[in-house]
Design a protein around this motif. Structure first.
Motif, PDB file in Angstrom:
ATOM      1  N   PRO A 204       0.724  -1.205   0.043  1.00 47.40           N
ATOM      2  CA  PRO A 204       0.005  -0.014   0.083  1.00 47.40           C
ATOM      3  C   PRO A 204       0.890   1.257   0.030  1.00 47.40           C
ATOM      4  CG  PRO A 204      -0.179  -1.139   2.178  1.00 47.40           C
ATOM      5  CD  PRO A 204       0.382  -2.041   1.126  1.00 47.40           C
ATOM      6  N   ILE A 205       0.284   2.444  -0.262  1.00 45.22           N
ATOM      7  CA  ILE A 205       1.030   3.574  -0.576  1.00 45.22           C
ATOM      8  C   ILE A 205       1.604   4.149   0.812  1.00 45.22           C
ATOM      9  CG2 ILE A 205       0.891   6.015  -1.049  1.00 45.22           C
ATOM     10  CD1 ILE A 205      -1.655   5.450  -2.745  1.00 45.22           C
ATOM     11  N   TYR A 206       0.890   3.822   1.856  1.00 47.70           N
ATOM     12  CA  TYR A 206       1.683   4.392   2.977  1.00 47.70           C
ATOM     13  C   TYR A 206       2.888   3.409   3.501  1.00 47.70           C
ATOM     14  CZ  TYR A 206      -0.809   0.321   5.628  1.00 47.70           C
ATOM     15  OH  TYR A 206      -1.184  -0.945   6.065  1.00 47.70           O
ATOM     16  N   LYS A 207       3.011   2.349   2.946  1.00 43.59           N
ATOM     17  CA  LYS A 207       4.278   1.396   3.235  1.00 43.59           C
ATOM     18  C   LYS A 207       5.251   1.898   2.288  1.00 43.59           C
ATOM     19  CE  LYS A 207       3.395  -1.882   6.085  1.00 43.59           C
ATOM     20  NZ  LYS A 207       4.282  -1.686   7.487  1.00 43.59           N
ATOM     21  N   PHE A 208       5.094   2.255   1.141  1.00 41.56           N
ATOM     22  CA  PHE A 208       5.991   3.014   0.275  1.00 41.56           C
ATOM     23  C   PHE A 208       6.363   4.175   0.935  1.00 41.56           C
ATOM     24  CE2 PHE A 208       6.560   6.425  -2.793  1.00 41.56           C
ATOM     25  CZ  PHE A 208       7.572   6.050  -3.257  1.00 41.56           C
ATOM     26  N   ILE A 209       5.537   5.207   1.363  1.00 42.67           N
ATOM     27  CA  ILE A 209       6.036   6.471   2.200  1.00 42.67           C
ATOM     28  C   ILE A 209       7.020   6.008   3.049  1.00 42.67           C
ATOM     29  CG2 ILE A 209       5.548   8.311   3.288  1.00 42.67           C
ATOM     30  CD1 ILE A 209       2.618   8.223   1.880  1.00 42.67           C
ATOM     31  N   GLU A 210       6.613   4.967   3.906  1.00 39.42           N
ATOM     32  CA  GLU A 210       7.639   4.636   5.187  1.00 39.42           C
ATOM     33  C   GLU A 210       9.035   4.502   4.628  1.00 39.42           C
ATOM     34  OE1 GLU A 210       7.584   1.813   9.080  1.00 39.42           O
ATOM     35  OE2 GLU A 210       5.739   2.149   7.729  1.00 39.42           O
ATOM     36  N   ALA A 211       8.910   3.464   3.338  1.00 41.42           N
ATOM     37  CA  ALA A 211      10.351   3.185   2.957  1.00 41.42           C
ATOM     38  C   ALA A 211      11.050   4.180   2.356  1.00 41.42           C
ATOM     39  CB  ALA A 211       9.876   1.850   1.817  1.00 41.42           C
ATOM     40  N   LEU A 212      10.443   5.067   1.892  1.00 42.14           N
ATOM     41  CA  LEU A 212      11.076   6.186   1.402  1.00 42.14           C
ATOM     42  C   LEU A 212      11.681   7.046   2.314  1.00 42.14           C
ATOM     43  CD1 LEU A 212      11.456   7.910  -1.277  1.00 42.14           C
ATOM     44  CD2 LEU A 212       9.422   9.081  -0.634  1.00 42.14           C
ATOM     45  N   ASP A 213      10.940   7.279   3.450  1.00 41.94           N
ATOM     46  CA  ASP A 213      11.215   8.296   4.479  1.00 41.94           C
ATOM     47  C   ASP A 213      12.497   7.488   5.195  1.00 41.94           C
ATOM     48  OD1 ASP A 213       9.591  10.492   4.340  1.00 41.94           O
ATOM     49  OD2 ASP A 213       8.101   9.708   5.612  1.00 41.94           O
ATOM     50  N   LYS A 214      12.198   6.135   5.545  1.00 38.24           N
ATOM     51  CA  LYS A 214      13.322   5.454   6.208  1.00 38.24           C
ATOM     52  C   LYS A 214      14.584   5.538   5.538  1.00 38.24           C
ATOM     53  CE  LYS A 214      11.024   4.012   9.904  1.00 38.24           C
ATOM     54  NZ  LYS A 214      10.173   2.911  10.338  1.00 38.24           N
ATOM     55  N   MET A 215      14.460   5.259   4.098  1.00 42.06           N
ATOM     56  CA  MET A 215      15.631   5.367   3.549  1.00 42.06           C
ATOM     57  C   MET A 215      16.514   6.698   3.729  1.00 42.06           C
ATOM     58  SD  MET A 215      16.375   5.087  -0.647  1.00 42.06           S
ATOM     59  CE  MET A 215      14.702   4.202  -0.866  1.00 42.06           C
ATOM     60  N   GLY A 216      15.612   7.693   3.581  1.00 41.36           N
ATOM     61  CA  GLY A 216      16.032   9.100   4.067  1.00 41.36           C
ATOM     62  C   GLY A 216      16.719   9.350   5.447  1.00 41.36           C
ATOM     63  N   MET A 217      16.094   8.744   6.228  1.00 44.22           N
ATOM     64  CA  MET A 217      16.438   8.709   7.660  1.00 44.22           C
ATOM     65  C   MET A 217      17.912   7.833   7.916  1.00 44.22           C
ATOM     66  SD  MET A 217      12.561   8.076   9.202  1.00 44.22           S
ATOM     67  CE  MET A 217      12.955   7.569  10.689  1.00 44.22           C
ATOM     68  N   ASP A 218      17.892   6.600   7.012  1.00 44.43           N
ATOM     69  CA  ASP A 218      19.319   6.023   7.228  1.00 44.43           C
ATOM     70  C   ASP A 218      20.178   6.741   6.892  1.00 44.43           C
ATOM     71  OD1 ASP A 218      17.797   3.881   8.414  1.00 44.43           O
ATOM     72  OD2 ASP A 218      17.761   2.637   6.567  1.00 44.43           O
ATOM     73  N   ILE A 219      19.999   7.481   5.483  1.00 42.79           N
ATOM     74  CA  ILE A 219      21.278   8.173   5.204  1.00 42.79           C
ATOM     75  C   ILE A 219      21.522   9.430   6.040  1.00 42.79           C
ATOM     76  CG2 ILE A 219      21.876   9.997   3.175  1.00 42.79           C
ATOM     77  CD1 ILE A 219      20.161   7.761   1.384  1.00 42.79           C
TER      78      ILE A 219
END
Length: 291
Positions: A204-219
Motif C-alpha cells: 500500500p501507498i503508506y508502506k511505500f512512503i515509510e520505505a522512502l522516509d526510512k531510506m532518507g532517515m538511514d542516510i
C-alpha cells in the motif's frame, strides 16, 4: 529595548492555555519513556500542530538533559518567505504560553558580523511556525533554568552555501553548553502537496512512503550531507526541513566533536491507500556524542 516575538500559532496549532499545554507536554514526555542524556547535543523534531506531531516530537525533546546547556540554536525551514540565505531573528525574546525564551543577542551579533546572514522582520518571524513549534517543548524541558535561543531561519540555500553555513556554525558544536534543535517534517504525500510518487512493490501507498522516509532517515544517520543531497535529487522526497538538516549535517561534519544522529520515532498523520489520500510523516532523532 525588548522586541517580542509573540507565540502567533498558540490557540490554533497548539493550545494557548498554559496549564493545559504544560500537562500535554509533560504527558507526552513521560509516555516517551526516554532517559535524559547529557550525551545528547541536538535533536531533529517535527513542527506540525501538536494534535498531529506533538507525541512524536516528545521522542526528540525527551532526550534532553538541561543541566549543562545554556544556549539552543534553532534551525527551521522557511514556509512563506523566500530567501536563498539564512536569516536571523530581530527579536530579543521569544514568548510561549508557558515561559519566555530570551534570544542570545551576543551570538546573533557574532553571526551578523560574518556578513553571510540576513535579518527577518518580526512579521516574517511570527508568520513562520517551524521554529515556534519547538519552543513550548524547550520552555518545558528548560523550565526554571537560564537558557537562551539563537533562531536561524534556513532559506532555500544552495548546496555550496549549506556547506558554508555548516562551516560557520561548526565551532558552536564544539561548545558542550550549546544545543541544536532542527525542525523538519518528512514526506508530504498527496496531490495537494504535488507529490504522488509510488512504487507498488512496497504494498500500500503508506508502506511505500515509510520505505522512502526510512531510506532518507538511514542516510541522515550516516552523517553524510552529500549522500542526503543525492537521495533528495533522486526521489525528490518532500522533506520540508531538508535545508536545515543539510546545514546541520555539514556542521557536524566540520566540527571536531564526533556526533551521531539516531532516529527514535516515526509516525504518519494518516495511512494513504489511494491517490485521493494525503499524509505528512513525522520523525524524531537525537544527535548524540559518539564515544
Amino acid at each position: 529595548m525588548e522586541i517580542v516575538r509573540r507565540p502567533s500559532h498558540a490557540g490554533s496549532w497548539y493550545t494557548d492555555n498554559p496549564k493545559q499545554l504544560a500537562e500535554e507536554l509533560e504527558g507526552w514526555l513521560r509516555e516517551s519513556g526516554l532517559t535524559k542524556s547529557p550525551q545528547v547535543r541536538g535533536v531533529i523534531a517535527p513542527h506540525a500542530g501538536y494534535s498531529y506531531s506533538g507525541r512524536a516530537a516528545a521522542f526528540a525533546f525527551g532526550n534532553i538533559d538541561p543541566a549543562n546547556i545554556t544556549r539552543v540554536f534553532l534551525l527551521g525551514p522557511s514556509h512563506h518567505y523566500y530567501t536563498q540565505k539564512c536569516a536571523l531573528s530581530m527579536a530579543s525574546v521569544y514568548k510561549t504560553p508557558i515561559g519566555d525564551l530570551p534570544v542570545d543577542l551576543e551570538v546573533i551579533e557574532e553571526l551578523k558580523a560574518t556578513g553571510k546572514f540576513e535579518l527577518m522582520s518580526i512579521r516574517v518571524d511570527e508568520a513562520e511556525h517551524s521554529m515556534e513549534m519547538h519552543l513550548p517543548y524547550l520552555a518545558k524541558v528548560f523550565e526554571g533554568r537560564p537558557v537562551k535561543v539563537v533562531p536561524i531561519l534556513v532559506g532555500a540555500v544552495k548546496n555550496e552555501n549549506e556547506a558554508l553555513y555548516g562551516q560557520l556554525l561548526a565551532k558552536y558544536v564544539d561548545d558542550p553548553q550549546n544545543f541544536f534543535s532542527v525542525s523538519s517534517d518528512f514526506c508530504h504525500w498527496g496531490s495537494r502537496f504535488s507529490y504522488v510518487r509510488y512504487d507498488k512493490k512496497h504494498g500500500p501507498i503508506y508502506k511505500f512512503i515509510e520505505a522512502l522516509d526510512k531510506m532518507g532517515m538511514d542516510i541522515i544517520e550516516t552523517g553524510d550531507p552529500d549522500a542526503f543531497k543525492k537521495y533528495l535529487l533522486e526521489y525528490d522526497n518532500t522533506i520540508c526541513g531538508r535545508h536545515p538538516i543539510s546545514v546541520f549535517l555539514h556542521m557536524l561534519r566540520s566540527s571536531s566533536t564526533k556526533i551521531k544522529i539516531n532516529f527514535l520515532r516515526y509516525e504518519q498523520s494518516g495511512q494513504c491507500k489511494s491517490t485521493r489520500d494525503s499524509s505528512v510523516s513525522y520523525a524524531s532523532a537525537a544527535a548524540k556524542l559518539d564515544p
